[in-house]
Enzyme design. Structure first.
Site, PDB file in Angstrom:
ATOM      1  N   HIS A 157       0.855  -1.188   0.000  1.00 59.61           N
ATOM      2  CA  HIS A 157       0.000   0.000   0.000  1.00 59.61           C
ATOM      3  C   HIS A 157       0.891   1.237   0.000  1.00 59.61           C
ATOM      4  CE1 HIS A 157      -2.670   2.883   2.501  1.00 59.61           C
ATOM      5  NE2 HIS A 157      -3.026   2.997   1.231  1.00 59.61           N
ATOM      6  N   HIS A 167      -1.646   1.683   8.394  1.00 61.23           N
ATOM      7  CA  HIS A 167      -3.014   1.781   7.876  1.00 61.23           C
ATOM      8  C   HIS A 167      -3.811   0.511   8.093  1.00 61.23           C
ATOM      9  CE1 HIS A 167      -0.176   4.319   5.487  1.00 61.23           C
ATOM     10  NE2 HIS A 167      -1.012   5.243   5.900  1.00 61.23           N
TER      11      HIS A 167
END
Lengths: 819, 174
Positions: free
Chosen positions: B104, B123
């Protein structure tokens, strides 16, 4: 074994790549991206490239990186070009963060080279000789106009039923809503219409508007300046991902507490605990559908404790008892705080009993929302809500009861405050008045089931996946449209006039002529007789605003797929053909109503609609504002920039209800248990509550992912989160296919054992092409025809062992835990 | 090692020369025989350094070993899971290796022994080491890059490739 892309290098965008502004068109947040395109036979180098960084070095965390999903080869001005769509570090919405949806925009573009999105419609299709035959726009539009014109002139415009999206993003936006609005609300006065996700043409949040409070009134940065985030019926880490990560997380790091009202423990609750610490997170896992009782208790407790904002209440809210009586269009009375509180008054004990949470936790929530700090200053609170109550029990009163709390505490129009829906798509609504539709609006799905309507125009709505009472709807819609298909088949070889006669005879006998405008061949599209291919964001310029009213122009960077067109130009084509056909029929005056569609581009539609109402706003000016755009309403143009409005109601005057006094109204939200018909009985007679939920992986774009290997590998079937003991009782293993059934119908999915799932409650992903949760949702709506999708109860049985696909899926907890 | 360096260098030159076809031809290129790859331009999935990551006998179940592959700037783990998995190598078919840069935003993933997952503190993304690095939940648009392993008859484990693009680089072999 997980899906492997087997891609280990990508071409490098050269320094002179063409760059376009892109707003992600999937969810309401509207993250900024940049689209880089460059010729097929060129690329940059590690030292000399579009990013201006040394790509020969490993980039650090949060650095610039192009994932394979951000790359494709697409057609631009007739030539195949490389495409990279990467998150924009300069956009204040996402600050360079990409989501699992937006960061796949490139791979979800149609490509003749890489073969992606071959499901996209490229030609108009007409049902002929038992199949959908590709044809020309002229041929398809002529048939649509001839049948539609014949039906509405023989009967009335009430025989034309229209399902049309009203949102921004995706293929929505101001251009397209204006065009369909102009066609159906100005050239015609169609009242039998509905919106893409609900069975009537209505607001999802009538009560907050009637109270004077527009539902999008804050700025995202208010989350960073608040003391408490109060979230109800929402799961923002999944459904507004970068709003949560880029604004709520910093807010919690700045000291904000987090309250979540949700019967289900979500990854959002878990992430909040990770960021803020468990001591600063309060999850109220209330009994399903009891939100209003909780809000009423909070409202009562806060006012009784003297924690209300007395100055705000005196200055900005109505003072004299009842302002709006309960009536057919208003499912609750509206008026002063005292007027509302007399009805809403609920003790902590009563709410605890109804909601199934402790008195202490309700009091704690009230303290976190409103108890003044030790220095006497007021707490700031952002209230954020979404489908959990919008599609929940007693929509009008429940949302009204929530807004009461924000009004009583003065948490609107100030930094660090706001009471807002979180949203699904971006917004992009600009249409002529819809007043003729009426309130309550017609319940369109029921109208169609009853045999009402003769022609059905469908604009990017797939009722089959996203309506309630879907089993009945699908059966009837298919039967009625099949009557027309049979009539068309029987008229094969005849003239156009004979074909139109055959179709009109069939609809007069109970059939339904269906015209479907969409980017793919949808499930409701299986019933269509004419299918008109639309294009979407990236293939056309589109303007929309996000959940903080941030308006951007998302630029076209590639050609529309095949012969597809922007919806606005399809609507113009229908209008122009209607004008021609009506004139041929000798109905000149009616034909004249269809003038004014001489648009060559989507920009022409924008100038004809939105620009006329907002004369400062043009494409050039929006393009210059880039991915940060301007927050609506736009109030001027100074020094080469559009001037917007950071948050609404900073002057303490509330206007959304149209009252001249500018005073907000409180809602007399009387608790009445299950409001919608049939809910209480269904609950009593079935073992499981069937919650419907979203998943970040395909939230808002699942229709594009039906053949996407990365997505299908993770969830080959719609997941149904289920408690392991319930699974054991029913002999169900992880990945087994299970059926949910009740009196409304049945649906199926894949059992996903979930340790946080309560017994007797399952959570099924909504809107799946492979299993419509709406099949088991009863037709129950509120007085204003807002569906209660969230409350269905059913029984569950195993129908098949795990398949090879579902056996390969990881069934580990979705919750991150610090190690 | 000389040979490995040469292969790295070869990869770099081909990459700089332009390897557009590799992006979409990746899957197909992966099945090109090694002999053909030596002569063909830009063979994606093929030009990787071989690297000895250690011996099977040194691995303990559920005790990840830090590795770097294909170069020092690309951290990963080598892991003996304790039960056979698809794609696992070694006598028990349970040895796997992954990049630990989250695909990511490139945060370094942490291993959670309790459920054999790799986790991102930035995250909250999670990857399952027992399911080929499948993303359990998260924001990445691909599963975790898994390193291709070979075990020789002495039990030495070699990394010789990667299944997906590693975060922070336009080519796995820089």
């Amino acid at each position: 074994m997980a899906y492997k892309r087997q891609i280990d290098r990508l071409p490098i965008p050269p320094k002179d790549a063409t760059v376009h502004n892109v707003t992600c068109h999937y969810c309401i947040v509207g993250c900024g991206y940049k689209a880089y395109t460059w010729p097929r036979n060129e690329q940059g180098t590690s030292k000399d490239n579009a990013f201006g960084i040394d790509l020969g070095e490993q980039q650090p965390a949060d650095g610039t990186w192009v994932a394979p999903s951000m790359y494709n080869v697409v057609r631009q001005n007739g030539k195949d070009v490389h495409l990279v769509v990467a998150p924009d570090h300069g956009c204040v919405v996402n600050s360079g963060l990409g989501s699992i949806r937006g960061a796949r925009m490139a791979e979800n573009r149609p490509s003749y080279v890489t073969g992606t999105q071959q499901q996209r419609l490229g030609d108009p299709l007409v049902w002929r000789n038992g199949v959908w035959q590709p044809t020309s726009w002229d041929d398809a539009l002529d048939l649509v106009a001839r049948v539609t014109a014949r039906v509405v002139t023989q009967g009335s415009e009430d025989d034309l039923v229209v399902s049309m999206f009203d949102h921004g993003g995706s293929a929505g936006g101001y251009e397209n809503t204006w065009a369909t609005g102009k066609l159906y609300f100005e050239s015609m006065k169609v009242k039998n219409c509905r919106i893409h996700n609900r069975p009537a043409y209505n607001s999802e949040v009538h009560s907050t508007r009637d109270m004077g409070v527009d539902e999008l009134n804050y700025a995202y940065k208010d989350y960073e300046a608040t003391d408490t985030i109060f979230m109800i019926g929402a799961n923002s880490l999944e459904t507004q991902t970068n709003l949560f990560l880029n604004h709520m997380v910093p807010g919690m790091r700045n000291g904000a507490k987090f309250i979540a009202v949700d019967p289900r423990r979500t990854v959002t609750v878990n992430a909040a605990e990770q960021v803020a610490g468990k001591a600063n997170v309060l999850h109220l896992p209330i009994n399903e559908g009891t939100d209003m009782a909780l809000f009423n208790a909070l409202f009562t407790y806060i006012v009784d404790k003297g924690w209300g904002d007395k100055n705000f209440i005196a200055k900005s809210t109505f003072q004299n008892g009842e302002a709006q009586a309960l009536d057919d269009g208003h499912p609750a009375g509206l008026g002063s705080l005292k007027y509302a509180l007399d009805t809403c008054r609920t003790s902590l004990a009563d709410a605890a009993k109804i909601c199934g949470v402790s008195k202490g936790d309700i009091a704690k929530a009230a303290e976190w929302i409103a108890k003044p700090k030790s220095d006497g200053s007021r707490r700031k609170c952002v209230t954020a809500y979404e489908k959990g109550i919008i599609w929940g029990n007693d929509n009008y009163r429940t949302i009204g009861a929530l807004v009461n709390i924000a009004l009583a505490t003065g948490n609107i129009g100030r930094e660090g405050s706001g009471v807002c829906r979180l949203g699904g798509h971006q917004e992009g609504y600009y249409r002529p008045s819809d007043a003729h539709v009426g309130r309550p609006a017609e319940y369109i799905d029921q109208l169609l089931i009853r045999g009402g309507g003769k022609v059905h125009h469908v604009w990017a709505c797939d009722h089959h996946k996203t309506t309630l009472n879907a089993s009945a709807f699908k059966r009837v819609h298919k039967r009625r449209s099949d009557m027309v298909k049979e009539a068309i088949d029987a008229a094969a070889g005849g003239s156009r006039e004979q074909l139109v006669d055959a179709i009109v005879s069939a609809v007069n006998a109970g059939g339904l002529f269906v015209v479907d405008m969409d980017i793919i061949h949808s499930q409701i599209g299986q019933n269509a007789h004419v299918i008109l291919p639309a294009c979407e964001a990236s293939e056309m310029n589109l303007t929309s605003m996000n959940g903080e009213r941030r308006l951007r122009l998302s630029e076209r960077y590639m050609d529309p797929h095949g012969n597809s067109k922007p919806d606005c130009l399809i609507a113009a084509g229908i209008a122009q053909n209607m004008e021609r056909v009506l004139r041929d029929m000798g109905k000149g005056a009616y034909a004249d109503q269809f003038k004014g569609y001489n648009w060559k581009s989507e920009e022409d539609a924008f100038m004809d609609g939105y620009h006329k109402g907002n004369p400062d706003v043009t494409y050039d000016r929006l393009r210059a504002m880039g991915n940060n755009g301007v927050q609506e309403p736009v109030v001027g143009f100074k020094n080469g920039k559009l001037v917007g409005t950071e948050r609404l109601y900073t002057d303490g005057r509330f206007t959304r209800h149209g009252r001249k006094d500018g005073k907000a109204l409180f809602c007399a939200a009387k608790w009445r248990g299950w409001q919608a018909p049939g809910k209480a009985r269904e609950k009593a007679n079935h073992k499981f509550w069937i919650n419907n939920v979203r998943a970040n992986i395909f939230w808002q774009n699942q229709f594009l992912d039906q053949k996407n290997d990365f997505i299908q590998d993770r969830f080959p079937y719609p997941f149904i989160e289920m408690n392991a003991k319930d699974m054991a009782d029913l002999g169900i293993g992880a990945g087994d296919l299970i059926e949910i059934a009740n009196e409304n119908g049945a649906t199926q999915g894949m059992a996903y054992p979930t340790d946080t799932a309560k017994r007797g409650q399952v959570a099924m992903v909504f809107g799946s092409p492979a299993g419509s949760q709406g099949n088991v949702v009863n037709p129950g709506v509120n007085e204003l025809v807002l569906p209660n999708y969230k409350h269905a109860w059913g029984n569950i049985r195993k129908i098949a062992n795990a398949t090879p696909q579902s056996k390969a899926v990881s069934f580990k907890s979705k919750e991150y835990k610090a190690t | 090692m000389k040979k490995c360096n040469r292969r790295v260098e070869l990869g770099r030159r081909q990459f700089l020369r332009g390897s557009a076809v590799a992006a979409v031809g990746g899957a197909a290129a992966a099945v090109v025989p090694a002999g053909a790859a030596q002569a063909a331009p830009a063979p994606a999935q093929v030009d990787y350094p071989g690297k000895n990551l250690g011996n099977v006998s040194a691995l303990k179940v559920n005790e990840p070993v830090d590795i770097n592959y294909p170069d020092a700037d690309s951290p990963g783990i080598l892991l003996k899971l304790g039960q056979a998995v698809e794609g696992g190598v070694g006598p028990d078919r349970d040895i796997v290796a992954y990049s630990v840069l989250c695909p990511h935003k490139g945060w370094q993933l942490a291993y959670d022994k309790s459920d054999k997952s790799l986790n991102c503190s930035g995250h909250f993304s999670r990857f399952d080491c027992e399911s080929g690095g499948q993303q359990i939940w998260g924001h990445a648009t691909q599963n975790l890059p898994q390193f291709t392993l070979r075990v020789d008859n002495k039990g030495d484990i070699y990394a010789e490739g990667a299944s997906d693009l590693i975060f922070g680089r336009p080519s796995n072999v820089l």
